[in-house]
Scaffold this active site. Structure first.
Site, PDB file in Angstrom:
ATOM      1  N   SER A 140       0.857  -1.184   0.000  1.00  0.00           N
ATOM      2  CA  SER A 140       0.000   0.000   0.000  1.00  0.00           C
ATOM      3  C   SER A 140       0.894   1.236   0.000  1.00  0.00           C
ATOM      4  O   SER A 140       1.651   1.462   0.954  1.00  0.00           O
ATOM      5  CB  SER A 140      -0.906   0.021   1.235  1.00  0.00           C
ATOM      6  OG  SER A 140      -1.488   1.301   1.419  1.00  0.00           O
ATOM      7  N   SER A 141       0.796   2.028  -1.054  1.00  0.00           N
ATOM      8  CA  SER A 141       1.604   3.252  -1.112  1.00  0.00           C
ATOM      9  C   SER A 141       1.187   4.226  -0.020  1.00  0.00           C
ATOM     10  O   SER A 141       2.017   4.985   0.507  1.00  0.00           O
ATOM     11  CB  SER A 141       1.471   3.911  -2.494  1.00  0.00           C
ATOM     12  OG  SER A 141       0.118   4.227  -2.779  1.00  0.00           O
ATOM     13  N   LYS A 189      -4.779 -19.813  11.411  1.00  0.00           N
ATOM     14  CA  LYS A 189      -4.930 -20.977  12.278  1.00  0.00           C
ATOM     15  C   LYS A 189      -5.040 -22.296  11.507  1.00  0.00           C
ATOM     16  O   LYS A 189      -4.745 -23.365  12.062  1.00  0.00           O
ATOM     17  CB  LYS A 189      -6.161 -20.810  13.171  1.00  0.00           C
ATOM     18  CG  LYS A 189      -6.040 -19.739  14.238  1.00  0.00           C
ATOM     19  CD  LYS A 189      -5.232 -20.207  15.418  1.00  0.00           C
ATOM     20  CE  LYS A 189      -5.337 -19.254  16.589  1.00  0.00           C
ATOM     21  NZ  LYS A 189      -4.581 -19.722  17.765  1.00  0.00           N
ATOM     22  N   SER A 211     -11.985 -19.369  20.839  1.00  0.00           N
ATOM     23  CA  SER A 211     -13.001 -18.334  20.670  1.00  0.00           C
ATOM     24  C   SER A 211     -13.467 -18.238  19.228  1.00  0.00           C
ATOM     25  O   SER A 211     -14.415 -17.525  18.932  1.00  0.00           O
ATOM     26  CB  SER A 211     -12.457 -16.977  21.119  1.00  0.00           C
ATOM     27  OG  SER A 211     -11.368 -16.587  20.297  1.00  0.00           O
ATOM     28  N   ASN A 267     -11.194 -18.805  15.694  1.00  0.00           N
ATOM     29  CA  ASN A 267     -10.382 -19.151  14.538  1.00  0.00           C
ATOM     30  C   ASN A 267      -9.754 -20.538  14.649  1.00  0.00           C
ATOM     31  O   ASN A 267      -9.723 -21.291  13.678  1.00  0.00           O
ATOM     32  CB  ASN A 267      -9.318 -18.085  14.303  1.00  0.00           C
ATOM     33  CG  ASN A 267      -9.893 -16.833  13.657  1.00  0.00           C
ATOM     34  OD1 ASN A 267     -10.958 -16.880  13.047  1.00  0.00           O
ATOM     35  ND2 ASN A 267      -9.206 -15.715  13.799  1.00  0.00           N
ATOM     36  N   TYR A 300     -18.550 -26.490   9.315  1.00  0.00           N
ATOM     37  CA  TYR A 300     -17.492 -27.417   8.910  1.00  0.00           C
ATOM     38  C   TYR A 300     -17.712 -28.824   9.479  1.00  0.00           C
ATOM     39  O   TYR A 300     -16.927 -29.729   9.218  1.00  0.00           O
ATOM     40  CB  TYR A 300     -16.122 -26.903   9.355  1.00  0.00           C
ATOM     41  CG  TYR A 300     -15.644 -25.688   8.584  1.00  0.00           C
ATOM     42  CD1 TYR A 300     -15.647 -25.662   7.194  1.00  0.00           C
ATOM     43  CD2 TYR A 300     -15.189 -24.555   9.258  1.00  0.00           C
ATOM     44  CE1 TYR A 300     -15.198 -24.550   6.494  1.00  0.00           C
ATOM     45  CE2 TYR A 300     -14.746 -23.432   8.565  1.00  0.00           C
ATOM     46  CZ  TYR A 300     -14.752 -23.438   7.185  1.00  0.00           C
ATOM     47  OH  TYR A 300     -14.308 -22.329   6.494  1.00  0.00           O
ATOM     48  N   GLY A 322       0.507 -16.936  21.522  1.00  0.00           N
ATOM     49  CA  GLY A 322       1.913 -16.967  21.102  1.00  0.00           C
ATOM     50  C   GLY A 322       2.266 -17.956  20.018  1.00  0.00           C
ATOM     51  O   GLY A 322       3.437 -18.027  19.621  1.00  0.00           O
ATOM     52  N   GLY A 323       1.309 -18.717  19.498  1.00  0.00           N
ATOM     53  CA  GLY A 323       1.638 -19.697  18.464  1.00  0.00           C
ATOM     54  C   GLY A 323       2.146 -19.057  17.188  1.00  0.00           C
ATOM     55  O   GLY A 323       3.185 -19.462  16.641  1.00  0.00           O
ATOM     56  N   GLU A 364      -0.064  -7.249  21.195  1.00  0.00           N
ATOM     57  CA  GLU A 364      -1.299  -7.720  21.821  1.00  0.00           C
ATOM     58  C   GLU A 364      -2.153  -6.529  22.225  1.00  0.00           C
ATOM     59  O   GLU A 364      -1.689  -5.389  22.250  1.00  0.00           O
ATOM     60  CB  GLU A 364      -0.993  -8.614  23.029  1.00  0.00           C
ATOM     61  CG  GLU A 364      -0.171  -7.971  24.107  1.00  0.00           C
ATOM     62  CD  GLU A 364       0.331  -8.971  25.145  1.00  0.00           C
ATOM     63  OE1 GLU A 364      -0.157 -10.108  25.170  1.00  0.00           O
ATOM     64  OE2 GLU A 364       1.214  -8.594  25.925  1.00  0.00           O
ATOM     65  N   GLY A 421      -5.084  -6.542  27.439  1.00  0.00           N
ATOM     66  CA  GLY A 421      -4.666  -7.902  27.796  1.00  0.00           C
ATOM     67  C   GLY A 421      -3.201  -8.121  27.496  1.00  0.00           C
ATOM     68  O   GLY A 421      -2.834  -8.924  26.625  1.00  0.00           O
ATOM     69  N   ASP A 464      -0.710  -9.645  28.920  1.00  0.00           N
ATOM     70  CA  ASP A 464      -0.009 -10.678  29.684  1.00  0.00           C
ATOM     71  C   ASP A 464       1.314 -11.053  29.034  1.00  0.00           C
ATOM     72  O   ASP A 464       2.306 -11.338  29.715  1.00  0.00           O
ATOM     73  CB  ASP A 464      -0.894 -11.924  29.827  1.00  0.00           C
ATOM     74  CG  ASP A 464      -1.245 -12.527  28.487  1.00  0.00           C
ATOM     75  OD1 ASP A 464      -0.725 -13.612  28.171  1.00  0.00           O
ATOM     76  OD2 ASP A 464      -2.042 -11.923  27.740  1.00  0.00           O
ATOM     77  N   LYS A 489      -9.136  -2.305   0.572  1.00  0.00           N
ATOM     78  CA  LYS A 489     -10.324  -3.082   0.189  1.00  0.00           C
ATOM     79  C   LYS A 489     -10.316  -4.477   0.802  1.00  0.00           C
ATOM     80  O   LYS A 489     -10.658  -5.470   0.162  1.00  0.00           O
ATOM     81  CB  LYS A 489     -10.451  -3.169  -1.346  1.00  0.00           C
ATOM     82  CG  LYS A 489     -10.227  -1.856  -2.071  1.00  0.00           C
ATOM     83  CD  LYS A 489     -11.040  -0.709  -1.471  1.00  0.00           C
ATOM     84  CE  LYS A 489     -10.665   0.633  -2.113  1.00  0.00           C
ATOM     85  NZ  LYS A 489     -11.268   1.786  -1.406  1.00  0.00           N
ATOM     86  N   SER A 514      -3.447 -11.473  10.675  1.00  0.00           N
ATOM     87  CA  SER A 514      -3.694 -12.853  11.101  1.00  0.00           C
ATOM     88  C   SER A 514      -5.024 -13.425  10.643  1.00  0.00           C
ATOM     89  O   SER A 514      -5.159 -14.655  10.540  1.00  0.00           O
ATOM     90  CB  SER A 514      -3.587 -12.956  12.627  1.00  0.00           C
ATOM     91  OG  SER A 514      -4.486 -12.062  13.253  1.00  0.00           O
TER      92      SER A 514
END
Length: 319
Positions: free
Chosen positions: A28-29, A53, A78, A80, A115, A181-182, A204, A208, A210, A273, A304
């Site tokens: 992205s310019s 994930k 939660s 993904n 799924y 952290g994965g 993060e 939160g 931690d 977009k 992510s």
């Protein structure tokens, strides 16, 4: 505890060939102008089931024995990781049961059921999801695959950064969303092998932090479930594997406010977009606001995921 290495990331990449999408790296310019840098966005919002994930889930499940496949997989998430396990289990022909919090985005719950997985609802503010999952897995004889603290999961997640470096070459800095952290620990393994001089930053939600506390204290800090729009990063602590790898390979852990995440969501939608979920905006939010000296640098940003309820997205974007 035997920690995964970059060799495990390359082995995961082999298993994922023909299964995971090789997601695009977008430019992205406008983003470049905002930061005075060259930004490379690794867009895992275009991954199968809409998030990185899938990489870790499929890598882990593909290593199951025949007996494990017959009994099936159990996970907690939660959203993904839930979808990733459900889709991977369907591809590999095994049953799946997922513990999901009562306030998980409905779009993620619906997709997980779509799924083919069984969804079991729990209250994340009153119940211990890890204890519930262990008990249920033992009762049913299923194999528990946690969302981040598992060698095969984090090795699979590291393939996203591997693809980024393979495509664009060395970077000066890499910003990666941080929940359990994965993704960060796997990405750091790839960075250290493919671009040793690259500064690796986990990001993060401010509510939160931690991971930031743990990084600075040199031990795992446990917090109450944070209240943030970044539902994919509402973790209470890092894992044993992920903390060890983050300590060894990450340069710092940063935070972003919910307001900064909304700003990033709007930027991605208006200028690039793209539909990006709040958690997926963490890296760009920190790159833009953390005050790091990025001018003239080559900067990687891992997006992510893009699994956000459209109604919720509209509410946040209009606020």
């Amino acid at each position: 505890m035997l920690l995964p290495t970059y060799d495990d990331v390359t082995a995961a990449a082999q298993r994922l060939q023909g299964q995971a999408h090789r997601t695009p790296v977008l430019r992205s310019s406008t983003a470049d102008s905002l930061l005075g840098a060259q930004l490379f966005f690794k867009c895992e919002n275009y991954q199968r089931m809409g998030a990185f994930k899938f990489r870790g889930a499929f890598n882990a499940l593909s290593k199951f024995s025949e007996a494990q496949r017959r009994a099936g997989v159990l996970a907690f998430s939660s959203g993904n990781h839930a979808q990733a396990i459900a889709l991977s289990a369907r591809i590999l022909g095994m049953p799946a049961a997922i513990l999901m919090p009562h306030d998980a985005p409905q779009a993620k719950v619906d997709a997980t059921r779509g799924y083919g997985a069984e969804v079991i609802i729990f209250d994340r503010y009153k119940e211990d999801r890890e204890a519930l999952a262990r008990g249920l897995a033992d009762k049913r004889g299923m194999t528990l695959i946690p969302p981040y603290d598992h060698p095969d999961v984090l090795a699979g997640q590291g393939t996203a950064a591997k693809e980024l470096f393979d495509e664009v070459g060395g970077l000066d800095a890499l910003f990666v969303p941080l929940g359990g952290g994965g993704l960060l620990s796997g990405s750091a393994l790839a960075a250290r092998a493919l671009s040793p001089g690259c500064k690796v930053y986990g990001v993060e939600p401010e509510a939160g932090n931690d991971g930031q506390q743990s990084f600075r204290a040199g031990r795992i800090i446990d917090i109450a479930t944070p209240r943030t729009i970044a539902d994919g990063a509402q973790t209470q602590h890092l894992g044993e594997y992920t903390f060890a790898l983050i300590r060894a390979n990450v340069d710092d852990v940063l935070t972003a406010t919910d307001a900064q995440l909304v700003e990033a969501m709007r930027f991605f939608a208006e200028r690039m977009k793209m539909l990006v979920e709040p958690t997926g905006c963490l890296g760009f939010a920190a790159a833009r606001h953390a005050g790091l000296p990025l001018a003239g640098k080559r900067v990687g940003v891992v997006i992510s995921g893009g699994n956000v309820d459209l109604r919720r997205f509209a509410e946040l974007a209009a606020a």
